[in-house]
Design a protein around this motif. Structure first.
Motif, PDB file in Angstrom:
ATOM      1  N   GLU A   1      -1.281  14.065 -16.034  1.00  9.96           N
ATOM      2  CA  GLU A   1       0.035  13.907 -15.398  1.00  9.96           C
ATOM      3  C   GLU A   1       0.437  12.454 -15.254  1.00  9.96           C
ATOM      4  O   GLU A   1       1.465  12.150 -14.660  1.00  9.96           O
ATOM      5  CB  GLU A   1       0.008  14.571 -14.025  1.00  9.96           C
ATOM      6  N   LEU A   2      -0.378  11.541 -15.778  1.00  8.89           N
ATOM      7  CA  LEU A   2      -0.098  10.114 -15.578  1.00  8.89           C
ATOM      8  C   LEU A   2       0.305   9.439 -16.870  1.00  8.89           C
ATOM      9  O   LEU A   2      -0.173   9.797 -17.951  1.00  8.89           O
ATOM     10  CB  LEU A   2      -1.345   9.428 -15.016  1.00  8.89           C
ATOM     11  N   ALA A   3       1.178   8.433 -16.741  1.00  3.82           N
ATOM     12  CA  ALA A   3       1.501   7.586 -17.878  1.00  3.82           C
ATOM     13  C   ALA A   3       0.761   6.262 -17.691  1.00  3.82           C
ATOM     14  O   ALA A   3       0.685   5.733 -16.577  1.00  3.82           O
ATOM     15  CB  ALA A   3       3.001   7.360 -17.961  1.00  3.82           C
ATOM     16  N   VAL A   4       0.214   5.733 -18.775  1.00  7.59           N
ATOM     17  CA  VAL A   4      -0.498   4.457 -18.710  1.00  7.59           C
ATOM     18  C   VAL A   4       0.495   3.338 -18.379  1.00  7.59           C
ATOM     19  O   VAL A   4       1.581   3.279 -18.956  1.00  7.59           O
ATOM     20  CB  VAL A   4      -1.214   4.170 -20.049  1.00  7.59           C
ATOM     21  N   GLN A   5       0.095   2.462 -17.462  1.00  7.62           N
ATOM     22  CA  GLN A   5       0.933   1.315 -17.097  1.00  7.62           C
ATOM     23  C   GLN A   5       0.241   0.014 -17.497  1.00  7.62           C
ATOM     24  O   GLN A   5      -0.952  -0.003 -17.788  1.00  7.62           O
ATOM     25  CB  GLN A   5       1.201   1.343 -15.587  1.00  7.62           C
ATOM     26  N   HIS A   6       1.031  -1.069 -17.484  1.00  9.68           N
ATOM     27  CA  HIS A   6       0.447  -2.343 -17.920  1.00  9.68           C
ATOM     28  C   HIS A   6      -0.343  -3.005 -16.806  1.00  9.68           C
ATOM     29  O   HIS A   6       0.027  -2.922 -15.632  1.00  9.68           O
ATOM     30  CB  HIS A   6       1.529  -3.295 -18.431  1.00  9.68           C
ATOM     31  N   LEU A   7      -1.401  -3.684 -17.216  1.00  9.07           N
ATOM     32  CA  LEU A   7      -2.271  -4.380 -16.264  1.00  9.07           C
ATOM     33  C   LEU A   7      -1.484  -5.362 -15.386  1.00  9.07           C
ATOM     34  O   LEU A   7      -1.809  -5.558 -14.210  1.00  9.07           O
ATOM     35  CB  LEU A   7      -3.371  -5.123 -17.048  1.00  9.07           C
ATOM     36  N   ASP A   8      -0.430  -5.959 -15.964  1.00 10.75           N
ATOM     37  CA  ASP A   8       0.368  -6.904 -15.187  1.00 10.75           C
ATOM     38  C   ASP A   8       1.073  -6.256 -14.000  1.00 10.75           C
ATOM     39  O   ASP A   8       1.496  -6.946 -13.068  1.00 10.75           O
ATOM     40  CB  ASP A   8       1.425  -7.572 -16.091  1.00 10.75           C
ATOM     41  N   ASP A   9       1.211  -4.936 -14.058  1.00 12.24           N
ATOM     42  CA  ASP A   9       1.889  -4.238 -12.958  1.00 12.24           C
ATOM     43  C   ASP A   9       0.940  -3.851 -11.826  1.00 12.24           C
ATOM     44  O   ASP A   9       1.337  -3.157 -10.883  1.00 12.24           O
ATOM     45  CB  ASP A   9       2.586  -2.974 -13.490  1.00 12.24           C
ATOM     46  N   LEU A  10      -0.308  -4.295 -11.938  1.00 12.80           N
ATOM     47  CA  LEU A  10      -1.326  -3.913 -10.963  1.00 12.80           C
ATOM     48  C   LEU A  10      -0.901  -4.164  -9.512  1.00 12.80           C
ATOM     49  O   LEU A  10      -1.058  -3.262  -8.666  1.00 12.80           O
ATOM     50  CB  LEU A  10      -2.636  -4.653 -11.280  1.00 12.80           C
ATOM     51  N   PRO A  11      -0.349  -5.341  -9.182  1.00 11.85           N
ATOM     52  CA  PRO A  11       0.011  -5.562  -7.771  1.00 11.85           C
ATOM     53  C   PRO A  11       1.014  -4.523  -7.261  1.00 11.85           C
ATOM     54  O   PRO A  11       0.853  -3.984  -6.168  1.00 11.85           O
ATOM     55  CB  PRO A  11       0.623  -6.974  -7.783  1.00 11.85           C
ATOM     56  N   ALA A  12       2.015  -4.207  -8.082  1.00 14.30           N
ATOM     57  CA  ALA A  12       3.022  -3.224  -7.667  1.00 14.30           C
ATOM     58  C   ALA A  12       2.412  -1.833  -7.537  1.00 14.30           C
ATOM     59  O   ALA A  12       2.686  -1.095  -6.580  1.00 14.30           O
ATOM     60  CB  ALA A  12       4.176  -3.200  -8.681  1.00 14.30           C
ATOM     61  N   ILE A  13       1.546  -1.486  -8.497  1.00 14.50           N
ATOM     62  CA  ILE A  13       0.903  -0.167  -8.463  1.00 14.50           C
ATOM     63  C   ILE A  13       0.026  -0.037  -7.216  1.00 14.50           C
ATOM     64  O   ILE A  13       0.027   0.984  -6.532  1.00 14.50           O
ATOM     65  CB  ILE A  13       0.041   0.040  -9.728  1.00 14.50           C
ATOM     66  N   ALA A  14      -0.716  -1.094  -6.924  1.00 14.25           N
ATOM     67  CA  ALA A  14      -1.610  -1.068  -5.767  1.00 14.25           C
ATOM     68  C   ALA A  14      -0.819  -0.934  -4.476  1.00 14.25           C
ATOM     69  O   ALA A  14      -1.197  -0.180  -3.574  1.00 14.25           O
ATOM     70  CB  ALA A  14      -2.478  -2.330  -5.738  1.00 14.25           C
ATOM     71  N   ALA A  15       0.292  -1.647  -4.384  1.00  9.05           N
ATOM     72  CA  ALA A  15       1.113  -1.611  -3.173  1.00  9.05           C
ATOM     73  C   ALA A  15       1.734  -0.235  -2.971  1.00  9.05           C
ATOM     74  O   ALA A  15       1.927   0.215  -1.838  1.00  9.05           O
ATOM     75  CB  ALA A  15       2.215  -2.677  -3.264  1.00  9.05           C
ATOM     76  N   GLU A  16       2.002   0.437  -4.070  1.00  7.52           N
ATOM     77  CA  GLU A  16       2.723   1.697  -3.986  1.00  7.52           C
ATOM     78  C   GLU A  16       1.787   2.892  -3.806  1.00  7.52           C
ATOM     79  O   GLU A  16       2.065   3.814  -3.049  1.00  7.52           O
ATOM     80  CB  GLU A  16       3.513   1.861  -5.292  1.00  7.52           C
ATOM     81  N   ARG A  17       0.652   2.871  -4.545  1.00 12.47           N
ATOM     82  CA  ARG A  17      -0.189   4.076  -4.552  1.00 12.47           C
ATOM     83  C   ARG A  17      -1.519   3.914  -3.825  1.00 12.47           C
ATOM     84  O   ARG A  17      -2.316   4.821  -3.758  1.00 12.47           O
ATOM     85  CB  ARG A  17      -0.425   4.534  -6.002  1.00 12.47           C
ATOM     86  N   HIS A  18      -1.739   2.739  -3.284  1.00  9.60           N
ATOM     87  CA  HIS A  18      -2.907   2.466  -2.438  1.00  9.60           C
ATOM     88  C   HIS A  18      -4.227   2.999  -2.981  1.00  9.60           C
ATOM     89  O   HIS A  18      -4.913   3.759  -2.295  1.00  9.60           O
ATOM     90  CB  HIS A  18      -2.668   3.049  -1.035  1.00  9.60           C
ATOM     91  N   PRO A  19      -4.587   2.637  -4.200  1.00 12.64           N
ATOM     92  CA  PRO A  19      -5.899   3.091  -4.680  1.00 12.64           C
ATOM     93  C   PRO A  19      -7.003   2.511  -3.804  1.00 12.64           C
ATOM     94  O   PRO A  19      -6.969   1.330  -3.452  1.00 12.64           O
ATOM     95  CB  PRO A  19      -5.969   2.534  -6.107  1.00 12.64           C
ATOM     96  N   ALA A  20      -7.972   3.355  -3.449  1.00 14.81           N
ATOM     97  CA  ALA A  20      -9.082   2.888  -2.618  1.00 14.81           C
ATOM     98  C   ALA A  20     -10.187   2.314  -3.489  1.00 14.81           C
ATOM     99  O   ALA A  20     -10.952   1.469  -3.053  1.00 14.81           O
ATOM    100  CB  ALA A  20      -9.622   4.051  -1.790  1.00 14.81           C
ATOM    101  N   ILE A  21     -10.267   2.816  -4.718  1.00 13.97           N
ATOM    102  CA  ILE A  21     -11.343   2.426  -5.621  1.00 13.97           C
ATOM    103  C   ILE A  21     -10.768   2.103  -6.993  1.00 13.97           C
ATOM    104  O   ILE A  21      -9.928   2.850  -7.507  1.00 13.97           O
ATOM    105  CB  ILE A  21     -12.390   3.565  -5.752  1.00 13.97           C
ATOM    106  N   GLY A  22     -11.208   0.998  -7.572  1.00 16.15           N
ATOM    107  CA  GLY A  22     -10.803   0.634  -8.926  1.00 16.15           C
ATOM    108  C   GLY A  22     -11.972   0.797  -9.875  1.00 16.15           C
ATOM    109  O   GLY A  22     -13.079   0.341  -9.584  1.00 16.15           O
ATOM    110  N   ILE A  23     -11.730   1.476 -10.986  1.00 13.61           N
ATOM    111  CA  ILE A  23     -12.783   1.657 -11.991  1.00 13.61           C
ATOM    112  C   ILE A  23     -12.505   0.750 -13.185  1.00 13.61           C
ATOM    113  O   ILE A  23     -11.395   0.767 -13.726  1.00 13.61           O
ATOM    114  CB  ILE A  23     -12.847   3.126 -12.471  1.00 13.61           C
ATOM    115  N   ILE A  24     -13.488  -0.025 -13.590  1.00 13.18           N
ATOM    116  CA  ILE A  24     -13.358  -0.874 -14.773  1.00 13.18           C
ATOM    117  C   ILE A  24     -13.962  -0.135 -15.959  1.00 13.18           C
ATOM    118  O   ILE A  24     -15.169   0.117 -16.000  1.00 13.18           O
ATOM    119  CB  ILE A  24     -14.073  -2.228 -14.586  1.00 13.18           C
ATOM    120  N   ALA A  25     -13.118   0.233 -16.920  1.00 12.94           N
ATOM    121  CA  ALA A  25     -13.587   0.943 -18.121  1.00 12.94           C
ATOM    122  C   ALA A  25     -13.113   0.191 -19.362  1.00 12.94           C
ATOM    123  O   ALA A  25     -12.758   0.780 -20.372  1.00 12.94           O
ATOM    124  CB  ALA A  25     -13.068   2.382 -18.123  1.00 12.94           C
ATOM    125  N   THR A  26     -13.130  -1.127 -19.261  1.00 11.73           N
ATOM    126  CA  THR A  26     -12.686  -1.999 -20.357  1.00 11.73           C
ATOM    127  C   THR A  26     -13.891  -2.432 -21.188  1.00 11.73           C
ATOM    128  O   THR A  26     -15.027  -2.201 -20.797  1.00 11.73           O
ATOM    129  CB  THR A  26     -12.044  -3.280 -19.779  1.00 11.73           C
TER     130      THR A  26
END
Lengths: 218, 218
Positions: free
Chosen positions: B132-157
């Protein structure tokens, strides 16, 4: 014991920690450090120093007072104990996203695990190339096993297929199986089965995150 | 202690075993078993029974002599202790094969981990839909974090990108990070970092496989 390098009996819990020490030692070696104290190794591995010393004593490794352990030699000792000084041919069943990720995972190769075959039940995937390998059909498992002698079979299928795949791996003579599918799989005596649950570390994180939140609001 | 359900201090090693007990309890529950002995739970979790009893005593759980532990209640106790009775929004950075596999991993959802955002540095991947999700750009991370409040970040790079991604996660206010990339990552104090090394269980298998081979040739 002092002269004995490879004592015979190592507790299961120690065996499970050896790869964690090894990973820490690789990091330290990358930073050009020739020796490491048990305290530092303990910190990197997330256990206490007494446990590190006890675990390493099973390998006949005692370190030098005031100096610590020789990093290069300890890497060698743990690698040999874990069987990583030999080459382990690995077969992966299931080439969905996880199977793909595992086929390309660099962390396998550096430790002597070489993917020698990729197998899938979906005829549409047969022939697809991943790296130097072409995906083969699950039905060809007996022939593949006879030819390439995989020592370890990895199950990377959906949960519903895991038991059947395990049965087929066993029938093909593979006695070490690693199950990534979120399903319970039974194997006969004489077959070693380990499971990977990708959510375990997330659960540990959530424990600490909850604690953090509690102490912030206290 | 008998009346206390949530004692404050649980050793790190116990915390790390709780998810393993929980997984075993889910299996037992699926088989419609209402109670479990410490011996059986120990067997399923690959530790000894005394350790199981000691670990569970930190949760205020002591079982009943001759009956064992109530499976349902123990699931609840461990889940609560691990923070799994609440919902954990998770953000995944890197949607290669591993990121895809993690985004679809059913084992996360059943334990309360809900993937709320997928991020990648590659503009070609932005907009791709996964579930159900669309991939977003890494540069949008601050906005995404502010909006969806992820508690945990997974690094799969890939390994080379891991440190920069960790820095960006921390800058976006994420204090729990799970690193799947085979790279050493440093985080500032106050940030909890855990690593997943997909080769650890393979190394344990190779230990036992080597032992098997040795005893067969002895």
């Amino acid at each position: 014991m002092a002269g004995s390098i490879t004592p015979r009996r190592i507790p299961e819990a120690t065996v499970a920690r050896l790869p964690v020490y090894l990973r820490a030692l690789f990091e330290v070696r990358d930073q050009q450090q020739a020796t490491i104290s048990s305290e530092r190794l303990a910190e990197l591995a997330g256990v206490n120093a007494a446990k590190v010393r006890k675990d390493l004593s099973y390998l006949g490794s005692y370190g030098t007072r005031g100096v610590g352990y020789d990093v290069e030699y300890l890497v060698f000792q743990i690698s040999r104990e874990l069987g990583l000084t030999q080459d382990w041919p690995v077969l992966i069943v299931g080439v969905g996203n996880l199977g793909h990720a595992l086929a390309n995972y660099r962390g396998f190769l550096v430790r002597g695990f070489r993917v020698v075959a990729l197998v899938d039940a979906d005829p549409a995937k047969v022939g697809e190339r991943i790296g130097e390998l072409a995906v083969q059909h699950l039905d060809d498992l007996p022939a593949i096993a006879a030819e390439r002698h995989p020592a370890i079979g990895i199950i990377a299928t959906p949960a519903a297929a895991a038991q059947e795949v395990a049965d087929r791996l066993v029938a093909a003579g593979i006695t070490s199986i690693l199950n990534f599918a979120p399903a319970v799989v039974a194997v006969p005596e004489g077959v070693t089965l380990r499971k990977v649950d990708l959510s375990i570390e997330l659960q540990i994180l959530s424990f600490y995150q909850q604690r953090q939140a509690e102490s912030a609001s206290a």
